[in-house]
Design a protein around this motif. Structure first.
Motif, mmCIF file in Angstrom:
data_model
loop_
_atom_site.group_PDB
_atom_site.id
_atom_site.type_symbol
_atom_site.label_atom_id
_atom_site.label_comp_id
_atom_site.label_asym_id
_atom_site.label_seq_id
_atom_site.Cartn_x
_atom_site.Cartn_y
_atom_site.Cartn_z
ATOM 1 N N VAL A 163 0.814 -1.238 0.000
ATOM 2 C CA VAL A 163 0.000 0.000 0.000
ATOM 3 C C VAL A 163 0.838 1.275 0.000
ATOM 4 C CG1 VAL A 163 -1.799 1.368 1.152
ATOM 5 C CG2 VAL A 163 -1.950 -1.136 1.155
ATOM 6 N N THR A 164 1.826 1.353 0.903
ATOM 7 C CA THR A 164 2.534 2.623 1.106
ATOM 8 C C THR A 164 4.054 2.548 0.990
ATOM 9 O OG1 THR A 164 2.684 2.217 3.488
ATOM 10 C CG2 THR A 164 0.733 3.409 2.699
ATOM 11 N N GLU A 165 4.605 1.356 0.851
ATOM 12 C CA GLU A 165 6.061 1.215 0.904
ATOM 13 C C GLU A 165 6.709 1.426 -0.462
ATOM 14 O OE1 GLU A 165 5.561 1.132 4.548
ATOM 15 O OE2 GLU A 165 7.630 0.715 3.938
ATOM 16 N N ARG A 166 7.837 2.135 -0.452
ATOM 17 C CA ARG A 166 8.596 2.385 -1.679
ATOM 18 C C ARG A 166 9.850 1.529 -1.703
ATOM 19 N NH1 ARG A 166 7.608 7.429 -0.422
ATOM 20 N NH2 ARG A 166 9.659 7.574 0.610
ATOM 21 N N PRO A 167 10.082 0.813 -2.807
ATOM 22 C CA PRO A 167 11.359 0.094 -2.911
ATOM 23 C C PRO A 167 12.521 1.079 -2.947
ATOM 24 C CG PRO A 167 9.778 -0.667 -4.549
ATOM 25 C CD PRO A 167 9.219 0.579 -3.952
ATOM 26 N N SER A 168 13.682 0.586 -2.599
ATOM 27 C CA SER A 168 14.885 1.404 -2.662
ATOM 28 C C SER A 168 15.069 1.963 -4.068
ATOM 29 C CB SER A 168 16.092 0.542 -2.278
ATOM 30 O OG SER A 168 17.284 1.255 -2.462
ATOM 31 N N GLY A 169 15.368 3.253 -4.131
ATOM 32 C CA GLY A 169 15.632 3.877 -5.418
ATOM 33 C C GLY A 169 14.433 4.559 -6.046
ATOM 34 N N VAL A 170 13.254 4.315 -5.523
ATOM 35 C CA VAL A 170 12.055 4.983 -6.054
ATOM 36 C C VAL A 170 11.917 6.343 -5.376
ATOM 37 C CG1 VAL A 170 9.538 4.909 -6.226
ATOM 38 C CG2 VAL A 170 10.887 2.825 -6.594
ATOM 39 N N PRO A 171 11.806 7.414 -6.152
ATOM 40 C CA PRO A 171 11.720 8.755 -5.553
ATOM 41 C C PRO A 171 10.534 8.901 -4.614
ATOM 42 C CG PRO A 171 12.057 8.888 -7.929
ATOM 43 C CD PRO A 171 11.764 7.458 -7.616
ATOM 44 N N ASP A 172 10.714 9.731 -3.584
ATOM 45 C CA ASP A 172 9.620 9.909 -2.619
ATOM 46 C C ASP A 172 8.497 10.773 -3.184
ATOM 47 O OD1 ASP A 172 11.429 12.284 -0.470
ATOM 48 O OD2 ASP A 172 10.805 12.380 -2.565
ATOM 49 N N ARG A 173 8.610 11.151 -4.452
ATOM 50 C CA ARG A 173 7.491 11.834 -5.115
ATOM 51 C C ARG A 173 6.312 10.874 -5.306
ATOM 52 N NH1 ARG A 173 8.028 12.630 -9.961
ATOM 53 N NH2 ARG A 173 9.878 11.444 -10.601
ATOM 54 N N PHE A 174 6.609 9.583 -5.263
ATOM 55 C CA PHE A 174 5.567 8.576 -5.417
ATOM 56 C C PHE A 174 5.106 8.126 -4.031
ATOM 57 C CE2 PHE A 174 5.822 7.885 -9.936
ATOM 58 C CZ PHE A 174 7.122 8.259 -10.265
ATOM 59 N N SER A 175 3.801 8.180 -3.809
ATOM 60 C CA SER A 175 3.268 7.738 -2.526
ATOM 61 C C SER A 175 1.960 6.998 -2.738
ATOM 62 C CB SER A 175 3.063 8.915 -1.573
ATOM 63 O OG SER A 175 2.117 9.816 -2.098
ATOM 64 N N GLY A 176 1.685 6.053 -1.837
ATOM 65 C CA GLY A 176 0.474 5.259 -1.949
ATOM 66 C C GLY A 176 -0.361 5.362 -0.696
ATOM 67 N N SER A 177 -1.655 5.121 -0.866
ATOM 68 C CA SER A 177 -2.578 5.136 0.263
ATOM 69 C C SER A 177 -3.767 4.245 -0.067
ATOM 70 C CB SER A 177 -3.040 6.560 0.575
ATOM 71 O OG SER A 177 -3.763 7.092 -0.533
ATOM 72 N N LYS A 178 -4.606 4.051 0.938
ATOM 73 C CA LYS A 178 -5.797 3.227 0.738
ATOM 74 C C LYS A 178 -6.891 3.670 1.688
ATOM 75 C CE LYS A 178 -6.830 -0.903 2.327
ATOM 76 N NZ LYS A 178 -6.862 -2.345 2.669
ATOM 77 N N SER A 179 -8.125 3.667 1.170
ATOM 78 C CA SER A 179 -9.282 3.938 2.001
ATOM 79 C C SER A 179 -10.410 3.042 1.527
ATOM 80 C CB SER A 179 -9.697 5.408 1.903
ATOM 81 O OG SER A 179 -10.859 5.640 2.669
ATOM 82 N N GLY A 180 -10.841 2.164 2.405
ATOM 83 C CA GLY A 180 -11.897 1.229 2.016
ATOM 84 C C GLY A 180 -11.472 0.355 0.851
ATOM 85 N N ASN A 181 -12.285 0.339 -0.171
ATOM 86 C CA ASN A 181 -12.018 -0.507 -1.341
ATOM 87 C C ASN A 181 -11.207 0.195 -2.421
ATOM 88 O OD1 ASN A 181 -13.588 -2.446 -0.063
ATOM 89 N ND2 ASN A 181 -15.424 -1.982 -1.269
ATOM 90 N N THR A 182 -10.721 1.393 -2.137
ATOM 91 C CA THR A 182 -9.978 2.162 -3.133
ATOM 92 C C THR A 182 -8.567 2.496 -2.663
ATOM 93 O OG1 THR A 182 -12.008 3.156 -4.020
ATOM 94 C CG2 THR A 182 -9.946 4.289 -4.495
ATOM 95 N N ALA A 183 -7.610 2.133 -3.490
ATOM 96 C CA ALA A 183 -6.217 2.516 -3.267
ATOM 97 C C ALA A 183 -5.888 3.677 -4.198
ATOM 98 C CB ALA A 183 -5.292 1.339 -3.532
ATOM 99 N N SER A 184 -4.870 4.429 -3.828
ATOM 100 C CA SER A 184 -4.485 5.583 -4.644
ATOM 101 C C SER A 184 -2.974 5.709 -4.722
ATOM 102 C CB SER A 184 -5.058 6.873 -4.047
ATOM 103 O OG SER A 184 -6.475 6.847 -4.017
#
Lengths: 110, 117
Positions: free
Chosen positions: A53-74
Motif C-alpha cells: 500500500v505505502t512502501e517504496r522500494p529502494s531507489g524509487v523517488p519519494d514523489r511517489f506515494s500510496g494510500s488506501k481507504s476502504g475498497n480504493t487505493a491511490s
C-alpha cells in the motif's frame, strides 16, 4: 476475478500533483493491505514503485506515494516530471493465493 | 545482481502448447515465489499465477486453472510456464516476475508468444 478499476488517463503539468485511483471490492483491495503499483514505459517491462500500500522500494523517488481507504487505493505523484509520463497499474492480493491487476492509467505530462 | 532470463519468442498454431522458461540468478532461488504475468498487444497486465520454488506448490487465476502448468527445476534455478490449447487471444508478452512482500520487484524481459495459423 474482475480487474480493478482505474481511470483511463490522467494528466498534469510539470510540478503539479496527480492522483490515480484503483477501485476494487471488499474481497481484494478492501480486505488486504497488499496493494502494489507499477510504472511501465512504452516497450519496457513494468517497474515496481509501491508495495504493501505505502512502501517504496529502494531507489524509487519519494514523489511517489500510496494510500488506501476502504475498497480504493491511490497513487499520488507529487512534483510531476516529464519522465513520469507512462502507464501505471495497481495490483492487489485477492485472497486464495490469487492476485488481480488494475485496468491501467496513462499519465500524460502536459 | 538479480536476473531473470527468459526463453525466446515463439510462434504457435491454435490448439498447440507453448513452454516458456525463466532462469533466475543473483539470489537464493528457493526464497522467493515467481509469478507469471502477461500483456496482450496494447492491453493491460494480467496476473496468471505463481510457483513456490521451494516446494513446487502453485496457484493460478481461475481462467487459467485448466490450461496452465508451472514447474521448476531447482538444480538449474529455472521455472517453466506451459500454456496449452492456445488461441489467438493468448498472443501476448509473457513476463516472469519475482515476488517481494506484496510486490513484484524483478521482471524478466518478457517472451512474445504469437498464436497464428
Amino acid at each position: 476475478q474482475s480487474a480493478l478499476t482505474q481511470p483511463r488517463s490522467v494528466s498534469g503539468s510539470p510540478g503539479q500533483s496527480v492522483t490515480i485511483s484503483c477501485t476494487g471490492t471488499s474481497s481484494d483491495v478492501g480486505d488486504y493491505n497488499y496493494v502494489s503499483w507499477y510504472q511501465q514505459h512504452p516497450g519496457k517491462a513494468p517497474k515496481l514503485i509501491i508495495y504493501d500500500v505505502t512502501e517504496r522500494p529502494s531507489g524509487v523517488p519519494d514523489r511517489f506515494s500510496g494510500s488506501k481507504s476502504g475498497n480504493t487505493a491511490s497513487l499520488t505523484i507529487s512534483g510531476l516530471q516529464a519522465e513520469d509520463e507512462a502507464d501505471y497499474y495497481c495490483c492487489s492480493y485477492a485472497g486464495r493465493y490469487t492476485y488481480v491487476f488494475g485496468t491501467g492509467t496513462k499519465v500524460t505530462v502536459l | 545482481q538479480v536476473q531473470l532470463v527468459q526463453s525466446g519468442a515463439e510462434v504457435q498454431r491454435p490448439g498447440a502448447s507453448v513452454k516458456v522458461s525463466c532462469k533466475a540468478s543473483g539470489y537464493t532461488f528457493t526464497n522467493y515465489y515467481l509469478h507469471w504475468v502477461r500483456q496482450a498487444p496494447g492491453q493491460g497486465l494480467e496476473w496468471m499465477g505463481f510457483i513456490n520454488p521451494s516446494g513446487g506448490s502453485t496457484s493460478f487465476a481461475q481462467k487459467f486453472q485448466v490450461r496452465l502448468t508451472v514447474t521448476r527445476d531447482t538444480s538449474t534455478n529455472t521455472v517453466y510456464m506451459e500454456l496449452s490449447s492456445l488461441r489467438s487471444e493468448d498472443t501476448a508478452v509473457y513476463y516472469c516476475v519475482r515476488n517481494y512482500n506484496s510486490g513484484l520487484d524483478y521482471w524478466g524481459p518478457g517472451t512474445l508468444v504469437t498464436v497464428s495459423s
